[in-house]
Design a protein around this motif. Structure first.
Motif, PDB file in Angstrom:
ATOM      1  N   TRP A  62       0.859  -1.188   0.000  1.00  0.00           N
ATOM      2  CA  TRP A  62       0.000   0.000   0.000  1.00  0.00           C
ATOM      3  C   TRP A  62       0.894   1.236   0.000  1.00  0.00           C
ATOM      4  O   TRP A  62       1.797   1.343   0.815  1.00  0.00           O
ATOM      5  CB  TRP A  62      -0.906   0.005   1.230  1.00  0.00           C
ATOM      6  N   LEU A  67      -4.751   2.139   9.482  1.00  0.00           N
ATOM      7  CA  LEU A  67      -3.415   1.908   8.944  1.00  0.00           C
ATOM      8  C   LEU A  67      -2.473   1.364  10.023  1.00  0.00           C
ATOM      9  O   LEU A  67      -1.701   0.447   9.776  1.00  0.00           O
ATOM     10  CB  LEU A  67      -2.878   3.218   8.366  1.00  0.00           C
ATOM     11  N   CYS A  71       3.493  -1.330   3.813  1.00  0.00           N
ATOM     12  CA  CYS A  71       3.337   0.019   3.281  1.00  0.00           C
ATOM     13  C   CYS A  71       4.652   0.486   2.683  1.00  0.00           C
ATOM     14  O   CYS A  71       5.719   0.006   3.030  1.00  0.00           O
ATOM     15  CB  CYS A  71       2.944   0.996   4.397  1.00  0.00           C
TER      16      CYS A  71
END
Length: 166
Positions: free
Chosen positions: A41, A133, A140
């Motif tokens: 991500w 998150l 990430c």
């Protein structure tokens, strides 16, 4: 030793009024045949084309990936140098600058088709809260994205861009 081929890139930290961040899920093939794909991500954005400015690249990428065209580009808040071969070995790494972009809430509608986006390894877009998150079991880019985002939301843009690390 030959010089590394580093691709210049620009990314946007797109935040809505609720401080949700828009992220893109990239799905990269494994480096070796036996390796599974890697899901990452990251913020929207991408490579700066020859003759293109960072601002033009961000505007193009946000339109293509999210359908976002009406926004004011904010300051560069993070930078990142990531050394990893990609795009079929054309590049040895990427040097990124991350611009802050504050927007009204909107539903992403990419201008590119999903088939086109998939060819660029893009498979999903979604808004994330900081809490989501921080709690997610996901990779990430940059790896410390939740902490960087927490600091940005708490302290505002830094006086000088912060090295976001790998």
């Amino acid at each position: 030793m030959s010089e590394l081929r580093i691709r210049p890139a620009a990314r946007a930290i797109v935040l809505d009024p609720e401080d949700r961040v828009l992220l893109v899920r990239f799905q990269f093939p494994g480096v070796a045949p036996q390796e599974d794909r890697r899901d990452v991500w990251a913020t929207p954005g991408g490579g700066i084309e020859d003759g293109e400015t960072a601002e033009a690249a961000i505007r193009r990428e946000l339109a293509e990936e999210a359908g976002l065209t009406d926004f004011e580009l904010g300051p560069v808040v993070w930078t990142r140098l990531h050394i990893i071969p990609f795009i079929g070995g054309r590049w040895d790494g990427q040097r990124e600058e991350y611009h802050l972009v504050r927007v009204r809430a909107f539903e992403p509608h990419p201008r590119l088709s999903w088939e086109q986006l998939n060819r660029e390894y893009v498979f999903e877009l979604r808004w994330w809260t900081l809490e989501e998150l921080e709690e997610a079991d996901t990779t990430c880019a940059p790896r410390r994205l939740p902490a960087l985002l927490r600091d940005l939301l708490r302290d505002g843009p830094p006086a000088e861009p912060i090295d976001a690390g790998v």
